[in-house]
Design a protein around this motif. Structure first.
Motif, PDB file in Angstrom:
ATOM      1  N   LEU A 170       0.820  -1.207   0.000  1.00  0.00           N
ATOM      2  CA  LEU A 170       0.000   0.000   0.000  1.00  0.00           C
ATOM      3  C   LEU A 170       0.860   1.266   0.000  1.00  0.00           C
ATOM      4  O   LEU A 170       0.494   2.279  -0.604  1.00  0.00           O
ATOM      5  CB  LEU A 170      -0.923   0.005   1.217  1.00  0.00           C
ATOM      6  N   ASP A 171       2.010   1.202   0.657  1.00  0.00           N
ATOM      7  CA  ASP A 171       2.879   2.378   0.720  1.00  0.00           C
ATOM      8  C   ASP A 171       3.399   2.785  -0.651  1.00  0.00           C
ATOM      9  O   ASP A 171       3.728   3.958  -0.870  1.00  0.00           O
ATOM     10  CB  ASP A 171       4.063   2.110   1.661  1.00  0.00           C
ATOM     11  N   ASP A 172       3.456   1.840  -1.583  1.00  0.00           N
ATOM     12  CA  ASP A 172       3.941   2.154  -2.935  1.00  0.00           C
ATOM     13  C   ASP A 172       2.913   2.912  -3.760  1.00  0.00           C
ATOM     14  O   ASP A 172       3.205   3.338  -4.884  1.00  0.00           O
ATOM     15  CB  ASP A 172       4.313   0.861  -3.672  1.00  0.00           C
ATOM     16  N   LEU A 173       1.704   3.103  -3.211  1.00  0.00           N
ATOM     17  CA  LEU A 173       0.642   3.767  -3.955  1.00  0.00           C
ATOM     18  C   LEU A 173       0.656   5.283  -3.792  1.00  0.00           C
ATOM     19  O   LEU A 173      -0.030   5.996  -4.523  1.00  0.00           O
ATOM     20  CB  LEU A 173      -0.724   3.231  -3.499  1.00  0.00           C
ATOM     21  N   CYS A 174       1.408   5.794  -2.839  1.00  0.00           N
ATOM     22  CA  CYS A 174       1.462   7.240  -2.613  1.00  0.00           C
ATOM     23  C   CYS A 174       1.916   7.959  -3.871  1.00  0.00           C
ATOM     24  O   CYS A 174       2.872   7.543  -4.534  1.00  0.00           O
ATOM     25  CB  CYS A 174       2.406   7.555  -1.453  1.00  0.00           C
ATOM     26  N   GLY A 175       1.189   9.019  -4.200  1.00  0.00           N
ATOM     27  CA  GLY A 175       1.513   9.777  -5.403  1.00  0.00           C
ATOM     28  C   GLY A 175       0.887   9.206  -6.661  1.00  0.00           C
ATOM     29  O   GLY A 175       1.104   9.742  -7.752  1.00  0.00           O
ATOM     30  N   LYS A 191      -8.672   4.939   1.658  1.00  0.00           N
ATOM     31  CA  LYS A 191      -8.812   6.248   2.303  1.00  0.00           C
ATOM     32  C   LYS A 191      -7.836   6.391   3.464  1.00  0.00           C
ATOM     33  O   LYS A 191      -7.237   7.455   3.666  1.00  0.00           O
ATOM     34  CB  LYS A 191     -10.259   6.445   2.779  1.00  0.00           C
ATOM     35  N   ALA A 192      -7.689   5.325   4.226  1.00  0.00           N
ATOM     36  CA  ALA A 192      -6.740   5.352   5.344  1.00  0.00           C
ATOM     37  C   ALA A 192      -5.315   5.507   4.828  1.00  0.00           C
ATOM     38  O   ALA A 192      -4.495   6.224   5.422  1.00  0.00           O
ATOM     39  CB  ALA A 192      -6.866   4.074   6.166  1.00  0.00           C
ATOM     40  N   GLN A 193      -5.030   4.838   3.709  1.00  0.00           N
ATOM     41  CA  GLN A 193      -3.702   4.951   3.123  1.00  0.00           C
ATOM     42  C   GLN A 193      -3.464   6.358   2.585  1.00  0.00           C
ATOM     43  O   GLN A 193      -2.343   6.885   2.673  1.00  0.00           O
ATOM     44  CB  GLN A 193      -3.525   3.934   2.001  1.00  0.00           C
ATOM     45  N   ALA A 194      -4.513   6.996   2.059  1.00  0.00           N
ATOM     46  CA  ALA A 194      -4.381   8.364   1.550  1.00  0.00           C
ATOM     47  C   ALA A 194      -3.976   9.315   2.669  1.00  0.00           C
ATOM     48  O   ALA A 194      -3.148  10.220   2.467  1.00  0.00           O
ATOM     49  CB  ALA A 194      -5.699   8.816   0.918  1.00  0.00           C
ATOM     50  N   VAL A 195      -4.542   9.115   3.854  1.00  0.00           N
ATOM     51  CA  VAL A 195      -4.167   9.937   5.009  1.00  0.00           C
ATOM     52  C   VAL A 195      -2.700   9.700   5.346  1.00  0.00           C
ATOM     53  O   VAL A 195      -1.941  10.642   5.634  1.00  0.00           O
ATOM     54  CB  VAL A 195      -5.058   9.598   6.226  1.00  0.00           C
ATOM     55  N   LYS A 196      -2.300   8.459   5.303  1.00  0.00           N
ATOM     56  CA  LYS A 196      -0.920   8.095   5.610  1.00  0.00           C
ATOM     57  C   LYS A 196       0.051   8.692   4.592  1.00  0.00           C
ATOM     58  O   LYS A 196       1.174   9.095   4.947  1.00  0.00           O
ATOM     59  CB  LYS A 196      -0.783   6.573   5.635  1.00  0.00           C
ATOM     60  N   CYS A 197      -0.371   8.761   3.332  1.00  0.00           N
ATOM     61  CA  CYS A 197       0.496   9.309   2.280  1.00  0.00           C
ATOM     62  C   CYS A 197       0.723  10.811   2.455  1.00  0.00           C
ATOM     63  O   CYS A 197       1.744  11.350   2.020  1.00  0.00           O
ATOM     64  CB  CYS A 197      -0.118   9.049   0.897  1.00  0.00           C
ATOM     65  N   PRO A 199       1.004  14.623   1.972  1.00  0.00           N
ATOM     66  CA  PRO A 199       1.144  15.489   0.788  1.00  0.00           C
ATOM     67  C   PRO A 199       1.491  14.721  -0.485  1.00  0.00           C
ATOM     68  O   PRO A 199       1.273  15.215  -1.587  1.00  0.00           O
ATOM     69  CB  PRO A 199       2.269  16.447   1.183  1.00  0.00           C
ATOM     70  N   ASP A 200       2.050  13.524  -0.327  1.00  0.00           N
ATOM     71  CA  ASP A 200       2.331  12.686  -1.495  1.00  0.00           C
ATOM     72  C   ASP A 200       1.023  11.999  -1.873  1.00  0.00           C
ATOM     73  O   ASP A 200       0.817  10.810  -1.647  1.00  0.00           O
ATOM     74  CB  ASP A 200       3.416  11.666  -1.151  1.00  0.00           C
ATOM     75  N   LYS A 201       0.124  12.766  -2.432  1.00  0.00           N
ATOM     76  CA  LYS A 201      -1.292  12.437  -2.543  1.00  0.00           C
ATOM     77  C   LYS A 201      -1.593  11.105  -3.243  1.00  0.00           C
ATOM     78  O   LYS A 201      -1.040  10.805  -4.309  1.00  0.00           O
ATOM     79  CB  LYS A 201      -2.015  13.568  -3.279  1.00  0.00           C
ATOM     80  N   LEU A 202      -2.497  10.349  -2.620  1.00  0.00           N
ATOM     81  CA  LEU A 202      -3.061   9.161  -3.238  1.00  0.00           C
ATOM     82  C   LEU A 202      -4.453   9.529  -3.752  1.00  0.00           C
ATOM     83  O   LEU A 202      -5.326   9.932  -2.984  1.00  0.00           O
ATOM     84  CB  LEU A 202      -3.178   8.015  -2.224  1.00  0.00           C
ATOM     85  N   THR A 203      -4.656   9.406  -5.050  1.00  0.00           N
ATOM     86  CA  THR A 203      -5.935   9.731  -5.674  1.00  0.00           C
ATOM     87  C   THR A 203      -6.778   8.468  -5.792  1.00  0.00           C
ATOM     88  O   THR A 203      -6.317   7.459  -6.336  1.00  0.00           O
ATOM     89  CB  THR A 203      -5.730  10.342  -7.073  1.00  0.00           C
ATOM     90  N   ILE A 204      -8.004   8.545  -5.273  1.00  0.00           N
ATOM     91  CA  ILE A 204      -8.899   7.382  -5.274  1.00  0.00           C
ATOM     92  C   ILE A 204     -10.067   7.615  -6.221  1.00  0.00           C
ATOM     93  O   ILE A 204     -10.791   8.598  -6.093  1.00  0.00           O
ATOM     94  CB  ILE A 204      -9.446   7.113  -3.855  1.00  0.00           C
ATOM     95  N   GLN A 205     -10.231   6.714  -7.162  1.00  0.00           N
ATOM     96  CA  GLN A 205     -11.372   6.754  -8.070  1.00  0.00           C
ATOM     97  C   GLN A 205     -12.326   5.625  -7.667  1.00  0.00           C
ATOM     98  O   GLN A 205     -11.956   4.454  -7.737  1.00  0.00           O
ATOM     99  CB  GLN A 205     -10.920   6.582  -9.521  1.00  0.00           C
ATOM    100  N   ALA A 206     -13.536   5.976  -7.215  1.00  0.00           N
ATOM    101  CA  ALA A 206     -14.502   4.986  -6.754  1.00  0.00           C
ATOM    102  C   ALA A 206     -15.594   4.773  -7.802  1.00  0.00           C
ATOM    103  O   ALA A 206     -16.097   5.729  -8.387  1.00  0.00           O
ATOM    104  CB  ALA A 206     -15.120   5.435  -5.434  1.00  0.00           C
ATOM    105  N   PHE A 207     -15.946   3.510  -8.019  1.00  0.00           N
ATOM    106  CA  PHE A 207     -16.938   3.146  -9.033  1.00  0.00           C
ATOM    107  C   PHE A 207     -18.063   2.321  -8.416  1.00  0.00           C
ATOM    108  O   PHE A 207     -17.920   1.741  -7.353  1.00  0.00           O
ATOM    109  CB  PHE A 207     -16.265   2.341 -10.154  1.00  0.00           C
ATOM    110  N   ASP A 208     -19.190   2.259  -9.130  1.00  0.00           N
ATOM    111  CA  ASP A 208     -20.346   1.507  -8.634  1.00  0.00           C
ATOM    112  C   ASP A 208     -20.076   0.009  -8.576  1.00  0.00           C
ATOM    113  O   ASP A 208     -20.595  -0.687  -7.707  1.00  0.00           O
ATOM    114  CB  ASP A 208     -21.577   1.761  -9.510  1.00  0.00           C
TER     115      ASP A 208
END
Length: 308
Positions: A170-175, A191-197, A199-208
């Protein structure tokens, strides 16, 4: 539904024939036959444990999101997979049919609040938030549910075949950008990983649906999807003949899948727990898991609300 309608029409037609011919004995035989058909399930070991409403209906209505192979998916117009097969085994103990209807995952719990469905069975993670009817921020969003826990699973990262971004954790997903199905525990993990990342933002695209998330990864618009391990393994093995994706890293967030039941439906909940213990004991539960190659997810006994 079509079969049910055809059956009712057949009964109606027979009734009319009986009335017209004044063959009262024949009509009596038809009524007795109908009653006997409905009463067959009385012979099931746990039929009497069910609420009378379910006994009378002969059906437990199940909400699911049938796009999560091998747990539940559609094949030849029929919903199949681990969950439907476990439900079938439960039905033999309870003497009723489990009738699956597919819808969006994030609406499954709500369907219990409204009474549209009796249970939700769709690889739903048993969490304290869902038990209490809260979202991941603690806001009240429903009445809450009880879970009958039947399967254990962690989550795994699914990446494009060859792992071009060299993702190992999961840490490799930052940025980077990831794709996921909306309303799932996997989305919460991202979402939890995004907080951990930070400023090295993790962008999450959520789908149905998870299929949409997979498509995004396959097209290169996202570097990873996150799925329950058996699902990720199945996708990697079958999509594109095994040439589209691969599973990377180790499982994380290991937890329990539960059959969700309204807190107001305690009798149904307890009947399901008894039925699950029964199929674990008689070996039919193990046969289902072996069929789908998910034996590692087996639980030793049914538990109520054991999720964290």
């Amino acid at each position: 539904m079509t079969a049910a309608i055809a059956s009712r029409r057949t009964v109606a037609a027979l009734t009319l024939v009986c009335t017209a011919a004044l063959t009262l004995a024949g009509c009596g035989d038809q009524t007795d036959s109908d009653s006997a058909a409905k009463g067959k399930s009385n012979d099931a070991p746990l039929f009497s444990a069910l609420p009378k409403k379910i006994q009378d209906a002969g059906v437990i209505k199940v909400g699911t999101d049938a796009a999560y192979a091998p747990m539940e998916f559609t094949e030849g117009g029929k919903i199949v997979g681990v969950d439907p097969d476990i439900a079938e085994a439960l039905g033999k103990q309870l003497g009723v049919k489990f009738e699956f209807t597919s819808g969006s995952f994030d609406g499954l719990i709500t369907s219990l609040d409204t009474g549209r469905q009796d249970v939700a069975m769709s690889s739903v993670n048993d969490t304290k938030q869902r038990q209490e009817g809260k979202d991941d921020k603690g806001a009240k969003i429903g009445k809450g549910v009880d879970f009958v826990d039947y399967f254990s699973s962690g989550v795994s990262l699914l990446v494009k075949k060859g792992n071009p971004q060299n993702i190992k954790s999961l840490d490799d997903l930052c940025g980077k950008t990831v794709a996921v199905q909306r309303g799932t525990l996997s989305e919460d993990t991202f979402k939890a990983q995004a907080v951990k990342c930070g400023p090295d933002k993790l962008t999450i695209q959520a789908f149905d649906t998870d299929v949409e998330a997979q498509t995004r990864v396959k097209a290169g618009g996202a570097v990873a999807d996150l799925n329950d391990f058996p699902v990720a393994a199945y996708i990697a093995k079958t999509s594109g003949g095994g040439n589209d994706f691969e599973v990377v890293g180790s499982q994380s967030d290991i937890g329990l899948f539960g059959i969700a039941v309204s807190k107001e439906n305690v009798q149904l909940r307890d009947a399901l727990k008894q039925a699950l213990d029964a199929i674990i004991k008689d070996g039919s539960y193990a046969k289902v898991l072996e069929k789908w190659n998910v034996e590692d997810g087996a639980v030793k006994q049914a538990q109520l609300n054991a999720g964290q």
